[in-house]
Design a protein around this motif. Structure first.
Motif, PDB file in Angstrom:
ATOM      1  N   GLY A 122     -12.194  -6.805   8.454  1.00  0.00           N
ATOM      2  CA  GLY A 122     -10.934  -6.245   7.976  1.00  0.00           C
ATOM      3  C   GLY A 122     -11.119  -5.316   6.799  1.00  0.00           C
ATOM      4  O   GLY A 122     -10.174  -4.614   6.397  1.00  0.00           O
ATOM      5  N   ASN A 123     -12.312  -5.299   6.227  1.00  0.00           N
ATOM      6  CA  ASN A 123     -12.574  -4.359   5.131  1.00  0.00           C
ATOM      7  C   ASN A 123     -14.065  -4.058   5.094  1.00  0.00           C
ATOM      8  O   ASN A 123     -14.891  -4.963   5.005  1.00  0.00           O
ATOM      9  CB  ASN A 123     -12.112  -4.920   3.789  1.00  0.00           C
ATOM     10  N   HIS A 153      -0.248  -1.442   0.235  1.00  0.00           N
ATOM     11  CA  HIS A 153      -0.762  -0.336   1.046  1.00  0.00           C
ATOM     12  C   HIS A 153       0.313   0.733   1.224  1.00  0.00           C
ATOM     13  O   HIS A 153       1.493   0.507   0.978  1.00  0.00           O
ATOM     14  CB  HIS A 153      -1.192  -0.828   2.427  1.00  0.00           C
ATOM     15  N   LYS A 157       1.374   1.853   6.998  1.00  0.00           N
ATOM     16  CA  LYS A 157       0.627   0.698   7.529  1.00  0.00           C
ATOM     17  C   LYS A 157       1.541  -0.166   8.403  1.00  0.00           C
ATOM     18  O   LYS A 157       2.679  -0.436   8.034  1.00  0.00           O
ATOM     19  CB  LYS A 157       0.025  -0.133   6.384  1.00  0.00           C
ATOM     20  N   ASP A 159       0.605  -3.350  10.002  1.00  0.00           N
ATOM     21  CA  ASP A 159       0.377  -4.798  10.105  1.00  0.00           C
ATOM     22  C   ASP A 159       0.448  -5.443   8.723  1.00  0.00           C
ATOM     23  O   ASP A 159       0.148  -4.824   7.713  1.00  0.00           O
ATOM     24  CB  ASP A 159      -0.975  -5.100  10.771  1.00  0.00           C
ATOM     25  N   SER A 162      -2.331  -7.580   5.200  1.00  0.00           N
ATOM     26  CA  SER A 162      -3.474  -6.750   5.574  1.00  0.00           C
ATOM     27  C   SER A 162      -4.631  -7.623   6.051  1.00  0.00           C
ATOM     28  O   SER A 162      -4.744  -8.801   5.686  1.00  0.00           O
ATOM     29  CB  SER A 162      -3.929  -5.926   4.364  1.00  0.00           C
ATOM     30  N   GLY A 163      -5.510  -7.002   6.849  1.00  0.00           N
ATOM     31  CA  GLY A 163      -6.703  -7.729   7.287  1.00  0.00           C
ATOM     32  C   GLY A 163      -7.520  -8.182   6.092  1.00  0.00           C
ATOM     33  O   GLY A 163      -8.120  -9.271   6.103  1.00  0.00           O
ATOM     34  N   THR A 164      -7.523  -7.371   5.060  1.00  0.00           N
ATOM     35  CA  THR A 164      -8.273  -7.727   3.858  1.00  0.00           C
ATOM     36  C   THR A 164      -7.659  -8.934   3.155  1.00  0.00           C
ATOM     37  O   THR A 164      -8.382  -9.832   2.697  1.00  0.00           O
ATOM     38  CB  THR A 164      -8.294  -6.532   2.882  1.00  0.00           C
ATOM     39  N   ILE A 211      -4.006   3.576  -0.912  1.00  0.00           N
ATOM     40  CA  ILE A 211      -5.099   3.396   0.069  1.00  0.00           C
ATOM     41  C   ILE A 211      -5.313   1.908   0.344  1.00  0.00           C
ATOM     42  O   ILE A 211      -5.453   1.498   1.500  1.00  0.00           O
ATOM     43  CB  ILE A 211      -6.413   4.024  -0.467  1.00  0.00           C
ATOM     44  N   GLY A 212      -5.342   1.088  -0.715  1.00  0.00           N
ATOM     45  CA  GLY A 212      -5.521  -0.352  -0.513  1.00  0.00           C
ATOM     46  C   GLY A 212      -5.795  -1.050  -1.836  1.00  0.00           C
ATOM     47  O   GLY A 212      -6.777  -0.733  -2.507  1.00  0.00           O
ATOM     48  N   HIS A 214      -5.836  -5.012  -3.630  1.00  0.00           N
ATOM     49  CA  HIS A 214      -5.785  -6.452  -3.378  1.00  0.00           C
ATOM     50  C   HIS A 214      -6.066  -7.217  -4.666  1.00  0.00           C
ATOM     51  O   HIS A 214      -6.909  -6.811  -5.462  1.00  0.00           O
ATOM     52  CB  HIS A 214      -6.822  -6.853  -2.328  1.00  0.00           C
ATOM     53  N   PHE A 237     -14.464   2.908   3.076  1.00  0.00           N
ATOM     54  CA  PHE A 237     -14.436   2.188   4.363  1.00  0.00           C
ATOM     55  C   PHE A 237     -15.310   2.908   5.398  1.00  0.00           C
ATOM     56  O   PHE A 237     -16.011   2.275   6.182  1.00  0.00           O
ATOM     57  CB  PHE A 237     -13.002   2.097   4.912  1.00  0.00           C
TER      58      PHE A 237
HETATM   59  O1  LIG Z   1      -4.313   0.166   6.978  1.00  0.00           O
HETATM   60  C1  LIG Z   1      -5.023   0.477   6.001  1.00  0.00           C
HETATM   61  O2  LIG Z   1      -4.895   1.566   5.422  1.00  0.00           O
HETATM   62  C2  LIG Z   1      -6.039  -0.476   5.548  1.00  0.00           C
HETATM   63  N1  LIG Z   1      -6.255  -1.511   6.280  1.00  0.00           N
HETATM   64  C3  LIG Z   1      -7.217  -2.530   6.064  1.00  0.00           C
HETATM   65  C4  LIG Z   1      -6.521  -3.862   5.912  1.00  0.00           C
HETATM   66  O3  LIG Z   1      -5.589  -4.170   6.686  1.00  0.00           O
HETATM   67  O4  LIG Z   1      -6.916  -4.639   5.048  1.00  0.00           O
HETATM   68  C5  LIG Z   1      -8.206  -2.200   4.977  1.00  0.00           C
HETATM   69  C6  LIG Z   1      -7.716  -1.327   3.878  1.00  0.00           C
HETATM   70  O5  LIG Z   1      -7.137  -2.094   2.880  1.00  0.00           O
HETATM   71  C7  LIG Z   1      -6.830  -0.186   4.338  1.00  0.00           C
END
Ligand SMILES: O=C(O)C1=N[C@H](C(=O)O)C[C@H](O)C1
Ligand SMILES: NC(=O)C1=CN([C@@H]2O[C@H](COP(=O)(O)OP(=O)(O)OC[C@H]3O[C@@H](n4cnc5c(N)ncnc54)[C@H](OP(=O)(O)O)[C@@H]3O)[C@@H](O)[C@H]2O)C=CC1
Length: 266
Positions: A122-123, A153, A157, A159, A162-164, A211-212, A214, A237
Motif C-alpha cells: 500500500g506504500n 490525501h 482519492k 478508497d 488509505s492502504g498506508t 500527496i499523502g 500519515h 512511490f
Molecule cells: O491514492 C493515493 O494518492 C495514495 N495512495 C496510497 C494509499 O492508499 O495509502 C499511498 C499514498 O499515500 C498515496
C-alpha cells in the motif's frame, strides 16, 4: 536492462512512474497501457508524462506485457486482480501499488502469486516502510497507549482508509499481537460511548492536492507519542516501485512486501 511495463500510464502514478523510469539507467520503458476506450490511447507516453516524446504509445492490450520483465501497477483493485492473473499466464513479474482491495481480491492475487513473483504494498516509499517498523516497536513498548491512525490525501482519492493507514494499523496490531480487523474502529459518529480499550481508531481526511500524510498517535495519560510521514512528491512511490521491479525479477513465485525489497524488519 529491466524492460518495464506500466499499466494506467496516463494516471497520476502512471505518469510519475514513466518519469522515474526515464531517470533509471538500468530500466527501459517497453509497454504502456490504459483502459480500452481511454482518451489517451495512441498518445506518446513520454509526452503525457511531460518528458517529450519517447516513442512508446499508450495501448490497451495486456498481452503486450509479454515483452516486459516486470509490470508496475498503480490502477484500481479489479484491474490489478485481472492483470495479476494475466501476468501469471505470461510469466511476467508484477509490482502492485494499487490500494482498496477486498478480502476476496487479496485471495485472488495470492492465487496468482503461486505462479509468478508479486510485490504488493500500500506504500512503496522507504520512509513509510521504516515508519511501519517503528510503529510496531512503539505499540509493543507502550501496551497501555490508545492507538489512533490519521491520514490525509487529495480530493480525488477513491478508497478509505488509505492502504498506508491500513498498513500502519497492521503494524500497530502486530506490536500488540492482535488482529487488526477484530479491533479496528473505522467510523465514529453520534453517541459512541467512551473509547473501548485495545481498539485501533482511524480518521480519514480528504482535500486539495495532498500527496499523502500519515500519523500514528499513541495516547497515554498526560502524554502522546506522534509518529508520522509526509510524502511531498509521487516520485517517492514511483522510485520505490522501480526498486521493487529490480528486486523481484528472477525471484521464485510468491507474494512479497516492500519490507522484503528494502530489507527492513517486518
Ligand atoms: O491514492 C493515493 O494518492 C495514495 N495512495 C496510497 C494509499 O492508499 O495509502 C499511498 C499514498 O499515500 C498515496
Ligand atoms: N502503493 C503506493 O505507494 C501508492 C499507491 N497508490 C494507489 O495507486 C492507485 C492509483 O492511484 P492514482 O495514480 O492516483 O489514480 P489515477 O486514477 O490517477 O490512475 C489510475 C489509472 O489507471 C487506469 N486504469 C484503470 N483500469 C485500467 C485498466 N484495466 N487498464 C489500464 N489502465 C487502467 C485509470 O484509467 P481510468 O481513469 O479510465 O479508470 C487511470 O488512468 C490507487 O489505488 C492509489 O491508492 C497511489 C500512490 C502510491
Amino acid at each position: 536492462m529491466m524492460r518495464v511495463g506500466v499499466v494506467g500510464a496516463a494516471g497520476r502514478m502512471g505518469r510519475a512512474v514513466v518519469r522515474a523510469v526515464s531517470e533509471d539507467d538500468g530500466a527501459r520503458l517497453a509497454v504502456a497501457t490504459e483502459r480500452p476506450g481511454a482518451a489517451d490511447l495512441g498518445a506518446d507516453v513520454g509526452t503525457l508524462a511531460g518528458l517529450g516524446p519517447n516513442g512508446v504509445m499508450v495501448g490497451d492490450d495486456p498481452a503486450a506485457f509479454a515483452a516486459c520483465d516486470v509490470v508496475l501497477d498503480f490502477t484500481a483493485p479489479a484491474t490489478s486482480v485481472a492483470l495479476a492473473a494475466a501476468l501469471a499466464e505470461l510469466g511476467t513479474a508484477h509490482v502492485i501499488g494499487t490500494t482498496g482491495f477486498s478480502a476476496e481480491q487479496d485471495v485472488a492475487i495470492a492465487g496468482s502469486a503461486q505462479k509468478i513473483a508479486i510485490v504488493k504494498s500500500g506504500n512503496m516509499s522507504l520512509g513509510l516502510n521504516l515508519l511501519a517498523a517503528l510503529v510496531r516497536r512503539a505499540t509493543r513498548a507502550l501496551p497501555d497507549a490508545d492507538i489512533e491512525v490519521l491520514e490525509m490525501h487529495h480530493r480525488r482519492k477513491v478508497d478509505a482508509p488509505s492502504g498506508t493507514a491500513l498498513m500502519l494499523g497492521e503494524a500497530a496490531a502486530a506490536g500488540r499481537d492482535i488482529a487488526l480487523r477484530e479491533n479496528a474502529v473505522f467510523v465514529r459518529e453520534g453517541q459512541t460511548g467512551p473509547r473501548e480499550a485495545g481498539t485501533i481508531g482511524f480518521a480519514t481526511l480528504r482535500g486539495g492536492t495532498v500527496i499523502g500524510e500519515h500519523e500514528v498517535i499513541l495516547a497515554l495519560d498526560s502524554e502522546r507519542v506522534r509518529l508520522g510521514h509526509i510524502a511531498e512528491d509521487r516520485t517517492v512511490f514511483a522510485r520505490g516501485a522501480i526498486k521493487a521491479g529490480h528486486w523481484v525479477i528472477g525471484r521464485p513465485p510468491g507474494l512479497y512486501k516492500m519490507t522484503d525489497v528494502l530489507g527492513l524488519e517486518d
